[in-house]
Design an enzyme around this catalytic site. Sequence first.
Site, mmCIF file in Angstrom:
data_model
loop_
_atom_site.group_PDB
_atom_site.id
_atom_site.type_symbol
_atom_site.label_atom_id
_atom_site.label_comp_id
_atom_site.label_asym_id
_atom_site.label_seq_id
_atom_site.Cartn_x
_atom_site.Cartn_y
_atom_site.Cartn_z
ATOM 1 N N ASP A 185 -0.892 -5.373 4.768
ATOM 2 C CA ASP A 185 -2.389 -4.606 4.293
ATOM 3 C C ASP A 185 -3.336 -5.616 4.082
ATOM 4 O OD1 ASP A 185 -0.815 -2.403 4.892
ATOM 5 O OD2 ASP A 185 -2.053 -0.782 4.524
ATOM 6 N N LYS A 186 -3.544 -6.339 2.660
ATOM 7 C CA LYS A 186 -4.890 -6.841 2.285
ATOM 8 C C LYS A 186 -5.149 -8.312 2.584
ATOM 9 C CE LYS A 186 -6.664 -2.534 2.180
ATOM 10 N NZ LYS A 186 -5.280 -2.289 2.662
ATOM 11 N N CYS A 225 5.580 -2.480 8.574
ATOM 12 C CA CYS A 225 5.339 -1.014 8.886
ATOM 13 C C CYS A 225 5.410 -1.192 10.629
ATOM 14 C CB CYS A 225 5.233 -0.194 7.877
ATOM 15 S SG CYS A 225 5.466 -0.075 6.573
ATOM 16 N N GLU A 250 -6.689 4.904 0.091
ATOM 17 C CA GLU A 250 -6.564 5.005 1.406
ATOM 18 C C GLU A 250 -5.957 6.916 0.901
ATOM 19 O OE1 GLU A 250 -3.220 2.623 2.796
ATOM 20 O OE2 GLU A 250 -4.686 1.492 3.561
ATOM 21 N N SER A 300 -4.917 4.813 5.975
ATOM 22 C CA SER A 300 -3.890 4.078 5.707
ATOM 23 C C SER A 300 -3.554 3.985 7.730
ATOM 24 C CB SER A 300 -2.435 4.253 5.661
ATOM 25 O OG SER A 300 -1.372 4.037 6.687
ATOM 26 N N ASP A 327 0.617 -1.734 -0.284
ATOM 27 C CA ASP A 327 0.314 -0.008 -0.497
ATOM 28 C C ASP A 327 1.040 1.396 -0.253
ATOM 29 O OD1 ASP A 327 -1.812 -1.665 0.513
ATOM 30 O OD2 ASP A 327 -3.025 -0.712 1.571
#
EC number: 4.2.1.9
Length: 613
Positions: A123-124, A193, A489, A515, A81
């Site tokens: 993320d996904k 992250c 985002e 985000s 992302d």
Amino acid sequence: MPDYRSKTSTQGRNMAGARALWRATGMKDEDFKKPIIAIANSFTQFVPGHVHLKDLGQLVAREIERAGGVAKEFNTIAVDDGIAMGHDGMLYSLPSREIIADAVEYMVNAHCADAIVCISNCDKITPGMLMAALRLNIPVIFVSGGPMEAGKTKLASHGLDLVDAMVIAADSTASDEKVAEYERSACPTCGSCSGMFTANSMNCLTEALGLALPGNGSTLATHSDREQLFLTAGRTIVELCKRYYGENDESVLPRSIANFKAFENAMMLDIAMGGSTNTILHLLAAAQEGEVAFDLRDIDRLSRKVPQLCKVAPNIQKYHMEDVHRAGGIFSILGSLARGGLLHTDLPTVHSRSMEEAIAKWDITQTDDEAVHTFFKAGPAGIPTQTAFSQSTRWETLDDDRENGCIRSFEHAYSQEGGLAVLYGNIALDGCVVKTAGVDESIHVFEGTAKIFESQDSAVRGILADEVKAGDIVIIRYEGPKGGPGMQEMLYPTSYLKSKGLGKACALLTDGRFSGGTSGLSIGHASPEAAAGGAIGLVRDGDKVLIDIPNRSINLLVSDEELAQRRVEQDKKGWKPAEVRPRKVTTALKAYALLATSADKGAVRNKAMLEGL
């Protein structure tokens, strides 16, 4: 007693051809009586959270085979992302969640696998695999790649993360040298992250759902302790297979473990730790796949009674995931929730008979087990690397300070209301969400003037051109699941507001999303979205909007009669952006948009449109 699903392709005379192909993959006669366990890996060199996963699937595979199973690995896609952000690449991020869920379903059902180990991280990917696991409802365990170490630089007294690099780059007073230093320091290692962004939030939530091992969400990607999570996952999935297929124990199935109470536990954890608002979207989607009647109203209810017990970047600069781990990880937060009388502790997990039993073993404030204490002392080495399990640094002491430490007790909570809230009003009849953990208390009630942008791109241009002033509420619309498409985002607009000194002087409302790195009065997921006829599409420049977080409301200060008239006019024009947006919407994105629901439904596919097919 349920049969192995894999018998469909491994047993009987007519399956000689299939067995011939299985043999070509390395299977022997004795293997056809064992469970075939799929390893859904998500290795890619595009994503720092996944760059170290290449060999970890085979690490799990060897352990599965030692325990009596047959392991077969495949890969899914994974979108970064952060790299996709700020351009049309972000249109693909949320749709990739559905592609990942489908890919796991396709591979597992096409080859009749008996169980799954999901190796996810960013993320996904975790949400997509979670959706697939609940859709398929066969034994599963999640093991993620782990969080990145926080960055270090002499120019800052706190740890760095991706958001710091983005904010400093937008600060016109920062020198090129300072920007370069932050860029080179913010993301020093492999892993997701380092703050409580979407990836880490979701990996923590798999622990609360009962589908992952303790430490899954907080053990650093670089630390040697994380290897044991992968090895244990391999052994555990074989044991789960034995219990289901050998003993008809349905309590080990994902839908038995991740039931309504487990979703409440996961959401309470999310609220208590101030997780990403994206987790709301993904939990709602996963609940629908598991046929769990958990919706936005449940999240609203929970948000009013769960205190914030943990505060991590981007909500506070002092702490990152490595500090959460040092404070005892997710089971210490779950332990605090349990002692507060909120957590459902009678639920099974993939590793324990009950959540109560797991807390007793893994909460550092409740156990004297030295091995557990040593495990949570695993810390960062501060050495840039893309290699998993490459260091064994340990903190000298644990952070068990529940008054002033990273994780707090109920009595010393950061705030008595948690880190997420759902707001309702005439501008968002089906709700919108805000991460209150990142909102300064001085603006929990905010009345501002609407400044309309029909896309994220135009909002960024407007903010950087100083068109947005203190007291404005930036409205970014037609960026929802259908209208974007893909529900981008909005990290760049919020980062730029912060860099302009407007972080506490402005608000932002969008039918897009944020985000996990976002902070400030940033309200997303406005539902219905503009493209679906939502009232956010009726707001005009100069309108007044009142945001009231304590009362969970958000309203456009325009009469019902005026709104009705605007709706008539908009119906005639069509629900689409007033400006021409120079973005290429491909066939793949159009197919996603055709079936996409608004955010209050998790932005999942509208299954009603598929009935009768």
